[in-house]
Design a protein around this motif. Structure first.
Motif, PDB file in Angstrom:
ATOM      1  N   ALA A 118       0.848  -1.194   0.000  1.00 31.84           N
ATOM      2  CA  ALA A 118       0.000   0.000   0.000  1.00 31.84           C
ATOM      3  C   ALA A 118       0.884   1.245   0.000  1.00 31.84           C
ATOM      4  O   ALA A 118       2.004   1.232   0.524  1.00 31.84           O
ATOM      5  CB  ALA A 118      -0.927   0.006   1.213  1.00 31.84           C
ATOM      6  N   SER A 119       0.360   2.294  -0.600  1.00 28.72           N
ATOM      7  CA  SER A 119       1.073   3.566  -0.621  1.00 28.72           C
ATOM      8  C   SER A 119       0.064   4.698  -0.522  1.00 28.72           C
ATOM      9  O   SER A 119      -1.141   4.512  -0.743  1.00 28.72           O
ATOM     10  CB  SER A 119       1.916   3.704  -1.891  1.00 28.72           C
ATOM     11  OG  SER A 119       1.079   3.720  -3.042  1.00 28.72           O
ATOM     12  N   PHE A 120       0.561   5.906  -0.191  1.00 31.51           N
ATOM     13  CA  PHE A 120      -0.277   7.093  -0.074  1.00 31.51           C
ATOM     14  C   PHE A 120       0.262   8.128  -1.030  1.00 31.51           C
ATOM     15  O   PHE A 120       1.481   8.249  -1.227  1.00 31.51           O
ATOM     16  CB  PHE A 120      -0.251   7.606   1.366  1.00 31.51           C
ATOM     17  CG  PHE A 120      -1.198   8.730   1.644  1.00 31.51           C
ATOM     18  CD1 PHE A 120      -2.548   8.623   1.331  1.00 31.51           C
ATOM     19  CD2 PHE A 120      -0.756   9.906   2.234  1.00 31.51           C
ATOM     20  CE1 PHE A 120      -3.440   9.666   1.582  1.00 31.51           C
ATOM     21  CE2 PHE A 120      -1.632  10.948   2.507  1.00 31.51           C
ATOM     22  CZ  PHE A 120      -2.974  10.826   2.173  1.00 31.51           C
ATOM     23  N   SER A 121      -0.626   8.881  -1.665  1.00 36.74           N
ATOM     24  CA  SER A 121      -0.210   9.831  -2.700  1.00 36.74           C
ATOM     25  C   SER A 121       0.439  11.084  -2.140  1.00 36.74           C
ATOM     26  O   SER A 121       0.956  11.903  -2.898  1.00 36.74           O
ATOM     27  CB  SER A 121      -1.409  10.214  -3.572  1.00 36.74           C
ATOM     28  OG  SER A 121      -2.413  10.858  -2.794  1.00 36.74           O
ATOM     29  N   ARG A 122       0.390  11.259  -0.812  1.00 33.95           N
ATOM     30  CA  ARG A 122       1.028  12.410  -0.169  1.00 33.95           C
ATOM     31  C   ARG A 122       2.087  11.921   0.816  1.00 33.95           C
ATOM     32  O   ARG A 122       2.192  10.727   1.088  1.00 33.95           O
ATOM     33  CB  ARG A 122      -0.014  13.266   0.566  1.00 33.95           C
ATOM     34  CG  ARG A 122      -1.092  13.851  -0.319  1.00 33.95           C
ATOM     35  CD  ARG A 122      -0.543  14.926  -1.223  1.00 33.95           C
ATOM     36  NE  ARG A 122      -1.602  15.586  -1.989  1.00 33.95           N
ATOM     37  CZ  ARG A 122      -1.400  16.633  -2.771  1.00 33.95           C
ATOM     38  NH1 ARG A 122      -0.194  17.154  -2.891  1.00 33.95           N
ATOM     39  NH2 ARG A 122      -2.398  17.171  -3.448  1.00 33.95           N
ATOM     40  N   SER A 123       2.844  12.855   1.353  1.00 34.97           N
ATOM     41  CA  SER A 123       3.867  12.489   2.326  1.00 34.97           C
ATOM     42  C   SER A 123       3.226  11.963   3.613  1.00 34.97           C
ATOM     43  O   SER A 123       2.227  12.511   4.092  1.00 34.97           O
ATOM     44  CB  SER A 123       4.752  13.697   2.649  1.00 34.97           C
ATOM     45  OG  SER A 123       5.630  13.401   3.722  1.00 34.97           O
ATOM     46  N   LEU A 124       3.822  10.906   4.173  1.00 37.14           N
ATOM     47  CA  LEU A 124       3.360  10.371   5.451  1.00 37.14           C
ATOM     48  C   LEU A 124       4.117  10.968   6.624  1.00 37.14           C
ATOM     49  O   LEU A 124       3.833  10.626   7.780  1.00 37.14           O
ATOM     50  CB  LEU A 124       3.517   8.847   5.470  1.00 37.14           C
ATOM     51  CG  LEU A 124       2.544   8.052   4.592  1.00 37.14           C
ATOM     52  CD1 LEU A 124       2.972   6.590   4.536  1.00 37.14           C
ATOM     53  CD2 LEU A 124       1.120   8.165   5.121  1.00 37.14           C
ATOM     54  N   GLY A 125       5.078  11.848   6.352  1.00 35.67           N
ATOM     55  CA  GLY A 125       5.871  12.399   7.440  1.00 35.67           C
ATOM     56  C   GLY A 125       6.626  11.286   8.153  1.00 35.67           C
ATOM     57  O   GLY A 125       7.288  10.459   7.522  1.00 35.67           O
ATOM     58  N   PHE A 151      -5.145   6.434  -1.370  1.00 35.65           N
ATOM     59  CA  PHE A 151      -4.339   5.263  -1.070  1.00 35.65           C
ATOM     60  C   PHE A 151      -4.394   4.299  -2.263  1.00 35.65           C
ATOM     61  O   PHE A 151      -5.435   4.149  -2.909  1.00 35.65           O
ATOM     62  CB  PHE A 151      -4.849   4.562   0.188  1.00 35.65           C
ATOM     63  CG  PHE A 151      -4.604   5.334   1.457  1.00 35.65           C
ATOM     64  CD1 PHE A 151      -3.485   5.105   2.226  1.00 35.65           C
ATOM     65  CD2 PHE A 151      -5.513   6.309   1.867  1.00 35.65           C
ATOM     66  CE1 PHE A 151      -3.254   5.824   3.390  1.00 35.65           C
ATOM     67  CE2 PHE A 151      -5.299   7.033   3.028  1.00 35.65           C
ATOM     68  CZ  PHE A 151      -4.163   6.789   3.803  1.00 35.65           C
ATOM     69  N   VAL A 152      -3.273   3.674  -2.540  1.00 35.20           N
ATOM     70  CA  VAL A 152      -3.183   2.662  -3.590  1.00 35.20           C
ATOM     71  C   VAL A 152      -2.835   1.329  -2.933  1.00 35.20           C
ATOM     72  O   VAL A 152      -1.901   1.250  -2.133  1.00 35.20           O
ATOM     73  CB  VAL A 152      -2.116   3.024  -4.640  1.00 35.20           C
ATOM     74  CG1 VAL A 152      -1.991   1.909  -5.682  1.00 35.20           C
ATOM     75  CG2 VAL A 152      -2.457   4.341  -5.320  1.00 35.20           C
ATOM     76  N   VAL A 153      -3.605   0.303  -3.256  1.00 34.96           N
ATOM     77  CA  VAL A 153      -3.403  -1.029  -2.680  1.00 34.96           C
ATOM     78  C   VAL A 153      -3.189  -2.019  -3.812  1.00 34.96           C
ATOM     79  O   VAL A 153      -3.923  -2.007  -4.803  1.00 34.96           O
ATOM     80  CB  VAL A 153      -4.623  -1.460  -1.839  1.00 34.96           C
ATOM     81  CG1 VAL A 153      -4.450  -2.886  -1.325  1.00 34.96           C
ATOM     82  CG2 VAL A 153      -4.844  -0.498  -0.681  1.00 34.96           C
ATOM     83  N   THR A 154      -2.173  -2.861  -3.681  1.00 36.36           N
ATOM     84  CA  THR A 154      -1.968  -3.951  -4.624  1.00 36.36           C
ATOM     85  C   THR A 154      -1.956  -5.273  -3.858  1.00 36.36           C
ATOM     86  O   THR A 154      -1.411  -5.355  -2.759  1.00 36.36           O
ATOM     87  CB  THR A 154      -0.644  -3.810  -5.409  1.00 36.36           C
ATOM     88  OG1 THR A 154       0.453  -3.792  -4.504  1.00 36.36           O
ATOM     89  CG2 THR A 154      -0.648  -2.547  -6.241  1.00 36.36           C
ATOM     90  N   CYS A 155      -2.577  -6.289  -4.455  1.00 37.34           N
ATOM     91  CA  CYS A 155      -2.606  -7.634  -3.880  1.00 37.34           C
ATOM     92  C   CYS A 155      -1.997  -8.590  -4.900  1.00 37.34           C
ATOM     93  O   CYS A 155      -2.466  -8.660  -6.040  1.00 37.34           O
ATOM     94  CB  CYS A 155      -4.031  -8.072  -3.553  1.00 37.34           C
ATOM     95  SG  CYS A 155      -4.851  -7.083  -2.301  1.00 37.34           S
ATOM     96  N   THR A 156      -0.986  -9.297  -4.492  1.00 38.18           N
ATOM     97  CA  THR A 156      -0.289 -10.229  -5.371  1.00 38.18           C
ATOM     98  C   THR A 156      -0.461 -11.648  -4.853  1.00 38.18           C
ATOM     99  O   THR A 156      -0.294 -11.898  -3.656  1.00 38.18           O
ATOM    100  CB  THR A 156       1.212  -9.885  -5.444  1.00 38.18           C
ATOM    101  OG1 THR A 156       1.360  -8.526  -5.855  1.00 38.18           O
ATOM    102  CG2 THR A 156       1.920 -10.784  -6.432  1.00 38.18           C
ATOM    103  N   GLY A 157      -0.804 -12.564  -5.752  1.00 36.32           N
ATOM    104  CA  GLY A 157      -0.976 -13.956  -5.370  1.00 36.32           C
ATOM    105  C   GLY A 157      -0.059 -14.858  -6.180  1.00 36.32           C
ATOM    106  O   GLY A 157       0.301 -14.545  -7.318  1.00 36.32           O
ATOM    107  N   TYR A 158       0.324 -15.974  -5.577  1.00 40.51           N
ATOM    108  CA  TYR A 158       1.224 -16.925  -6.220  1.00 40.51           C
ATOM    109  C   TYR A 158       0.617 -18.323  -6.207  1.00 40.51           C
ATOM    110  O   TYR A 158      -0.137 -18.683  -5.307  1.00 40.51           O
ATOM    111  CB  TYR A 158       2.578 -16.956  -5.498  1.00 40.51           C
ATOM    112  CG  TYR A 158       3.391 -15.701  -5.655  1.00 40.51           C
ATOM    113  CD1 TYR A 158       4.353 -15.592  -6.646  1.00 40.51           C
ATOM    114  CD2 TYR A 158       3.186 -14.607  -4.809  1.00 40.51           C
ATOM    115  CE1 TYR A 158       5.101 -14.432  -6.795  1.00 40.51           C
ATOM    116  CE2 TYR A 158       3.928 -13.442  -4.955  1.00 40.51           C
ATOM    117  CZ  TYR A 158       4.882 -13.362  -5.944  1.00 40.51           C
ATOM    118  OH  TYR A 158       5.617 -12.213  -6.096  1.00 40.51           O
ATOM    119  N   ALA A 159       0.977 -19.112  -7.219  1.00 38.47           N
ATOM    120  CA  ALA A 159       0.578 -20.510  -7.234  1.00 38.47           C
ATOM    121  C   ALA A 159       1.270 -21.244  -6.087  1.00 38.47           C
ATOM    122  O   ALA A 159       2.350 -20.839  -5.639  1.00 38.47           O
ATOM    123  CB  ALA A 159       0.952 -21.143  -8.572  1.00 38.47           C
TER     124      ALA A 159
END
Length: 208
Positions: free
Chosen positions: A145-152, A187-195
């Motif tokens: 996850a990431s945020f488009s602004r500074s998190l300080g 906020f941007v969220v990515t979910c990655t799955g593997y076999a």
């Protein structure tokens, strides 16, 4: 070159090798190879495969390789010393990088963007927790996850809390003496799955 048609479809061409009915024999192979140069300053001949253009602009033809019966499609030199250039949108349903036994087979990569909003003020030692609807997310997914602004001095963690739901937490650590006032952002969220891997990881320290 095959014939053109002014009232219907243009002429078609099929290039096929012969079948074999002999026991343990292979069917005929088809090879297309560009010509070689035998001079000191020459270059080898290329091979081009392309589809036809639709003058109507509706849709050009497609190039299909290995869809019906190929057990493997190999592209590029086995030595991994050549470049393969893919233009446009490249889609892969599964993906493996590397030749190692433990190279993971990626079979899912989801991305979600939240609406723009302003998180509440975060006092030292406090945590702001909220959930993001993420269709297809599953327990065990690798989440970033990431945020488009500074998190300080704050930091962000994320995990799949239940199917189709990712829980995000913005932490202001206790050692920070500043109340973090984040700007409006998304906020941007990515979910990655593997076999499932056939290998069992050997941890440096055995689990309890």
């Amino acid at each position: 070159t095959v014939g053109s048609g002014d009232t219907g479809s243009g002429g078609a061409m099929t290039l096929a090798a012969g079948d074999s009915s002999a026991l343990n024999a292979a069917g005929g192979a088809v090879s297309i190879t560009g010509g070689s140069s035998t001079t000191s300053d020459g270059v080898g001949g290329g091979v081009s495969i392309d589809a036809g253009v639709a003058a109507s602009g509706v849709e050009n033809g497609n190039v299909t390789i290995g869809v019906t019966s190929a057990s493997a499609v190999t592209i590029g030199a086995a030595a991994d010393d050549k470049r393969i250039l893919l233009n446009g949108l490249t889609e892969a349903h599964t993906l493996k990088v590397g030749r190692q036994d433990y190279s993971g087979v990626l079979n899912k990569h989801l991305k979600f963007d939240s609406a723009q909003f302003t998180p509440p003020d975060l006092y030292p030692g406090s945590v702001y927790v909220f959930d993001v609807y993420a269709p297809g997310a599953a327990l065990g997914d690798v989440v970033q996850a990431s945020f488009s602004r500074s998190l300080g001095n704050a930091f962000l963690t994320a995990n799949v809390n239940e199917a189709d739901k990712v829980r995000l937490a913005v932490h202001n650590p206790g050692y920070n003496t500043v109340t973090e006032q984040l700007e409006q952002g998304s906020f941007v969220v990515t979910c990655t799955g593997y076999a499932v891997s056939p290998y069992v990881a050997r941890f440096a320290v055995p689990p309890p």
